[in-house]
Design an enzyme around this catalytic site. Structure first.
Site, PDB file in Angstrom:
ATOM      1  NE  ARG A  24      -3.651   0.111   2.431  1.00 33.87           N
ATOM      2  CZ  ARG A  24      -4.536  -0.280   3.071  1.00 33.87           C
ATOM      3  NH1 ARG A  24      -4.762   0.577   4.362  1.00 33.87           N
ATOM      4  NH2 ARG A  24      -5.475  -1.436   2.900  1.00 33.87           N
TER       5      ARG A  24
ATOM      6  CG  HIS B 126      -8.113  -3.681  -2.165  1.00 33.31           C
ATOM      7  ND1 HIS B 126      -9.106  -3.015  -2.448  1.00 33.31           N
ATOM      8  CD2 HIS B 126      -7.150  -2.967  -1.935  1.00 33.31           C
ATOM      9  CE1 HIS B 126      -8.687  -1.687  -2.501  1.00 33.31           C
ATOM     10  NE2 HIS B 126      -7.505  -1.631  -1.987  1.00 33.31           N
TER      11      HIS B 126
ATOM     12  CG  HIS C 165      -1.384   5.401  -0.425  1.00 28.91           C
ATOM     13  ND1 HIS C 165      -2.147   6.127   0.036  1.00 28.91           N
ATOM     14  CD2 HIS C 165      -2.030   4.158  -0.921  1.00 28.91           C
ATOM     15  CE1 HIS C 165      -3.507   5.504   0.230  1.00 28.91           C
ATOM     16  NE2 HIS C 165      -3.308   4.297  -0.407  1.00 28.91           N
TER      17      HIS C 165
ATOM     18  CG  ASN D 226      -1.566   9.066   2.325  1.00 26.43           C
ATOM     19  OD1 ASN D 226      -1.802   8.220   1.521  1.00 26.43           O
ATOM     20  ND2 ASN D 226      -0.829  10.043   1.844  1.00 26.43           N
TER      21      ASN D 226
END
Length: 338
Positions: free
Chosen positions: A69, A200, A73, A101
């Site tokens: 992740r 995910h 990001h 975030n």
């Protein structure tokens, strides 16, 4: 514009597509990333990252999702330049406290540990941006996912963007068209979006991110299946409709949460996607293409693994032109070099 919503949407997408093409022309002048960039300066870089990630995932399999992740990001804001790792200082506002975030990113200490190992072995050589890209690949492999080669040679940016972190990153309750637009903005296709969302399968989500979904259309998409009803009841016990519980978490793939597989897509077929943004790929009236891809990856795990690998390379190749010219190799991933 208000009287012609479909026309305005088409214009919006045309602008995004043109921007993506324009961006790719600019990025073509960047120094190319190569597989052997550290061959003479730090030949053990891949082994060092791999060993540290093995320790981290062995201690807690959820650490794989944290690192993956972080990489995603990072790349969606200024390109893959390590900007997401920067702490706030008097002179710099980082990205960690942006709404997208603030509560969803962890794993920074894992990056610190890997960086310390690299600095001990090859001081001042390996960028934090490259470290994070390699670690994300190893994280996926360690929980059963596919392998892909990681081109390296990125530099660390000296800047971050709180605003872009807030605006560029998809959110849990966002609609399908908006999310597609954000991926197109990065030069990533609808196919990339559906494949990368498969990450995910090993992720966790906070109650705040899925409350609207389970008290909204979850039952409508999952039907009256007793198993789905039981799952929904469990989710509601974790995440109350009102009051406390925002930080309670549950797996986005409730079948094999610590294994990187295609089970995530089966949850969407059952209408049990935890996040609205995920279920929209299968249930949205605008998801003609995404629905077919969800069905494909649910039926063919090999096709999913192949596309995920290809899309991760594409994600990792989103570069920051400025960092190639003005960037650096940070000694500490949290701070710009003095």
């Amino acid at each position: 514009m208000a009287g012609y919503p479909f026309l305005s949407r088409q214009c919006f997408f045309m602008i995004l597509i043109c921007f993506s093409i324009f961006s790719s022309v600019i990025l073509a002048s960047d120094p190319p990333l190569t597989l052997d960039y550290y061959e003479s300066t730090c030949p053990t870089v891949f082994e060092i990252v791999k060993k540290e990630m093995e320790c981290q995932v062995l201690s807690d399999p959820r650490n794989a999702a944290l690192v993956l992740r972080l990489h995603f990001h990072d790349c969606f804001v200024q390109g893959c330049d390590g900007s997401v790792l920067l702490d706030d200082t008097i002179d710099l506002q980082g990205e960690k406290k942006a709404s997208t975030n603030a509560h969803s990113l962890k794993g920074f200490r894992i990056v610190d540990r890997i960086k310390n190992k690299l600095e001990s072995e090859c001081p001042g050589i390996v960028s934090c941006a490259d470290l994070l890209t390699i670690a994300a690949r190893d994280a996926v492999i360690l929980v059963g996912g596919p392998y892909w080669d990681v081109p390296v040679g990125r530099k660390d940016s000296k800047t971050a963007s709180y605003e872009l972190a807030r605006d560029n990153l998809p959110t849990a309750n966002e609609g399908l068209l908006s999310i597609i637009a954000k991926f197109l903005y990065q030069g990533l296709s609808v196919t990339d979006m559906v494949a990368l969302s498969g990450a995910h399968t090993i992720g966790m989500a906070r109650c705040e991110s899925f409350r609207g979904r389970i008290y909204g259309d979850f039952q409508a998409t999952s039907g009256m299946n007793p198993l789905s009803q039981s799952y929904l009841s469990d989710l509601k016990s974790i995440c109350p409709a009102i009051g406390s519980g925002d930080n309670n978490v549950t797996a986005m793939d409730n079948v094999t949460p610590n294994l990187f597989d295609n089970s995530f897509y089966h949850t969407l077929l059952r209408g049990e996607g935890l996040l609205n943004s995920d279920q929209e790929m299968y249930s949205s009236v605008f998801g003609i293409e995404t629905k077919k891809l969800v069905q494909k990856y649910a039926e063919d795990p090999i096709a999913f693994f192949k596309q995920f690998s290809d899309s991760m390379v594409k994600l990792g190749n989103i570069t920051n032109s400025d960092s190639f010219v003005n960037g650096e190799v940070r000694k500490n991933c949290r701070f710009v070099n003095a």
